[in-house]
Motif scaffolding. Structure first.
Motif, PDB file in Angstrom:
ATOM      1  N   HIS A 104      12.417  80.187  41.253  1.00 50.49           N
ATOM      2  CA  HIS A 104      11.483  80.676  39.560  1.00 50.49           C
ATOM      3  C   HIS A 104      11.867  82.181  39.624  1.00 50.49           C
ATOM      4  O   HIS A 104      11.402  82.668  38.413  1.00 50.49           O
ATOM      5  CB  HIS A 104      10.341  80.093  40.032  1.00 50.49           C
ATOM      6  N   CYS A 105      11.008  83.137  40.878  1.00 51.64           N
ATOM      7  CA  CYS A 105      10.902  84.682  39.726  1.00 51.64           C
ATOM      8  C   CYS A 105      11.729  85.223  40.913  1.00 51.64           C
ATOM      9  O   CYS A 105      11.977  86.742  40.241  1.00 51.64           O
ATOM     10  CB  CYS A 105       9.144  84.939  41.406  1.00 51.64           C
ATOM     11  N   SER A 106      12.331  85.286  42.052  1.00 47.20           N
ATOM     12  CA  SER A 106      13.713  85.811  42.365  1.00 47.20           C
ATOM     13  C   SER A 106      14.548  87.047  41.668  1.00 47.20           C
ATOM     14  O   SER A 106      15.296  86.112  40.725  1.00 47.20           O
ATOM     15  CB  SER A 106      13.921  86.074  43.149  1.00 47.20           C
ATOM     16  N   PRO A 107      14.676  87.981  41.475  1.00 40.57           N
ATOM     17  CA  PRO A 107      15.351  89.290  40.110  1.00 40.57           C
ATOM     18  C   PRO A 107      16.845  88.930  41.102  1.00 40.57           C
ATOM     19  O   PRO A 107      17.812  88.953  40.327  1.00 40.57           O
ATOM     20  CB  PRO A 107      15.133  89.593  40.109  1.00 40.57           C
ATOM     21  N   ASP A 108      16.713  88.851  41.966  1.00 39.44           N
ATOM     22  CA  ASP A 108      18.522  88.429  42.970  1.00 39.44           C
ATOM     23  C   ASP A 108      18.379  86.784  43.215  1.00 39.44           C
ATOM     24  O   ASP A 108      19.718  86.797  43.072  1.00 39.44           O
ATOM     25  CB  ASP A 108      18.530  88.666  43.760  1.00 39.44           C
ATOM     26  N   ALA A 109      18.333  86.267  42.068  1.00 42.40           N
ATOM     27  CA  ALA A 109      18.660  84.316  42.475  1.00 42.40           C
ATOM     28  C   ALA A 109      19.862  84.264  41.924  1.00 42.40           C
ATOM     29  O   ALA A 109      20.769  83.654  41.978  1.00 42.40           O
ATOM     30  CB  ALA A 109      17.645  83.562  42.013  1.00 42.40           C
ATOM     31  N   VAL A 110      19.568  84.819  41.039  1.00 39.21           N
ATOM     32  CA  VAL A 110      21.012  84.855  39.983  1.00 39.21           C
ATOM     33  C   VAL A 110      22.494  85.315  40.601  1.00 39.21           C
ATOM     34  O   VAL A 110      23.198  84.945  40.020  1.00 39.21           O
ATOM     35  CB  VAL A 110      20.472  85.802  37.830  1.00 39.21           C
ATOM     36  N   ARG A 111      21.919  86.058  41.648  1.00 45.22           N
ATOM     37  CA  ARG A 111      23.374  86.431  41.790  1.00 45.22           C
ATOM     38  C   ARG A 111      24.358  84.858  42.544  1.00 45.22           C
ATOM     39  O   ARG A 111      24.957  85.356  43.031  1.00 45.22           O
ATOM     40  CB  ARG A 111      23.389  87.279  43.836  1.00 45.22           C
ATOM     41  N   TRP A 112      23.852  84.242  42.862  1.00 39.70           N
ATOM     42  CA  TRP A 112      24.112  83.154  43.368  1.00 39.70           C
ATOM     43  C   TRP A 112      24.529  81.856  42.213  1.00 39.70           C
ATOM     44  O   TRP A 112      23.198  80.879  42.500  1.00 39.70           O
ATOM     45  CB  TRP A 112      23.858  82.951  45.087  1.00 39.70           C
ATOM     46  N   PRO A 113      24.397  81.011  40.487  1.00 41.33           N
ATOM     47  CA  PRO A 113      24.412  81.196  39.943  1.00 41.33           C
ATOM     48  C   PRO A 113      25.543  79.217  40.239  1.00 41.33           C
ATOM     49  O   PRO A 113      26.556  79.185  41.024  1.00 41.33           O
ATOM     50  CB  PRO A 113      25.147  81.513  39.117  1.00 41.33           C
TER      51      PRO A 113
END
Length: 288
Positions: A104-113
């Protein structure tokens, strides 16, 4: 020439200050948010988060976005009820919250779409030690679904059990089974331990996440890795392969290095995570 002479002597200092400010702002705003309508348009400070405080300096969520996570016991997050077999224990719930806060919150989660579910992630590398602690915290809790993305019967009232409630220890063979299946193909495991008894390898720091402050160093290492194309690889099936940026301690002076084959067999820095498409039926969002 006349224009140059009239330029204030302080202008270079002003430009240097502006440049330094922009660089500092850019560094503090690293990362990005999933563009799925469920996250902020871009990450930024959220100092008043009551939950998910790991991301207060730079978050893709606001306080309103995580209201369901901020309560305890948690009943429902998104489309998924967490308590179909009763409320989770406090220790088990804490691990589920850490995972939910990341997505929900990490700005790095998008690295693993995820290629098929825009609000989800795929093959995020979790440290096996984290998975082991998660399994230990939840092993006596009850669940009725092995895969919380797909193993439900859906109704207007949400997700419902298709089988009986059993303990996590009965549902999952071990920590790897838990991490790599509870949320479908969202997570994988990377070895960060030296042996079956859980000893940590000396001088070895693998690029896997523990959803803790140390993840900042891991993300920095991953950025550095991206600049080296030799570190990127694919499996024979053409699926992404994650190679953790591990640092291995040099052998003591005079020590004999292990043969190449032994090093290959013992190198657990590569995590191969299957990439299974789980059809996201109507009403079956990731829920975390």
């Amino acid at each position: 020439m006349g224009v140059t002479k009239n330029v204030p002597k302080t202008l270079p200092l002003v430009l240097a200050y502006v440049l330094a400010t922009l660089i500092g702002w850019s560094c503090s705003q690293e990362g990005a948010c999933m563009q799925d309508g469920k996250h902020k348009a871009s990450p930024g400070p959220e100092p008043y988060l009551k939950e998910c405080r790991l991301y207060t300096e730079n978050a893709c969520c606001s306080e309103n976005d995580i209201q369901e996570i901020a309560v305890s016991p948690v009943s429902r997050v998104g489309d998924i009820f967490w308590d179909r077999c009763g409320a989770l224990s406090a220790s088990c719930e804490a691990f589920h919250k850490r995972v939910a806060c990341f997505t929900h919150c990490s700005p790095d989660a998008v690295r693993w779409p995820h290629p098929h579910r825009p609000a989800s992630v795929q093959a995020v590398p979790l440290c096996r030690s984290f998975c082991r602690d998660w399994f230990e915290a939840c092993k006596a809790d009850l669940t009725c679904a092995h895969n919380w993305v797909s193993d439900w019967k859906w109704s207007p009232q949400g997700n419902n059990c298709t089988g009986k409630c059993v303990t996590y220890q009965q549902m999952y063979q071990d920590e790897r089974d838990l991490c790599e299946n509870l949320w479908g193909d969202s997570f994988g495991t990377v070895e960060d331990e030296g042996g079956e008894k859980g000893e940590v390898s000396e001088g070895r720091s693998c690029g896997c996440l523990t959803l803790s402050p140390s993840d900042r160093e891991v993300i920095a290492a991953l950025r550095a890795q991206e600049e080296d194309p030799d570190e990127l690889d694919t499996t024979k099936a053409g699926l992404p392969q994650y190679r953790a940026p591990c640092r291995t301690q040099s052998p003591p002076q005079g020590a004999t290095a292990p043969p190449p084959q032994a090093r290959t067999n013992n190198d657990n820095s590569v995590m191969r995570k299957r990439s299974l498409f789980v059809e996201d039926v109507e009403g079956s969002g990731s829920g975390f």
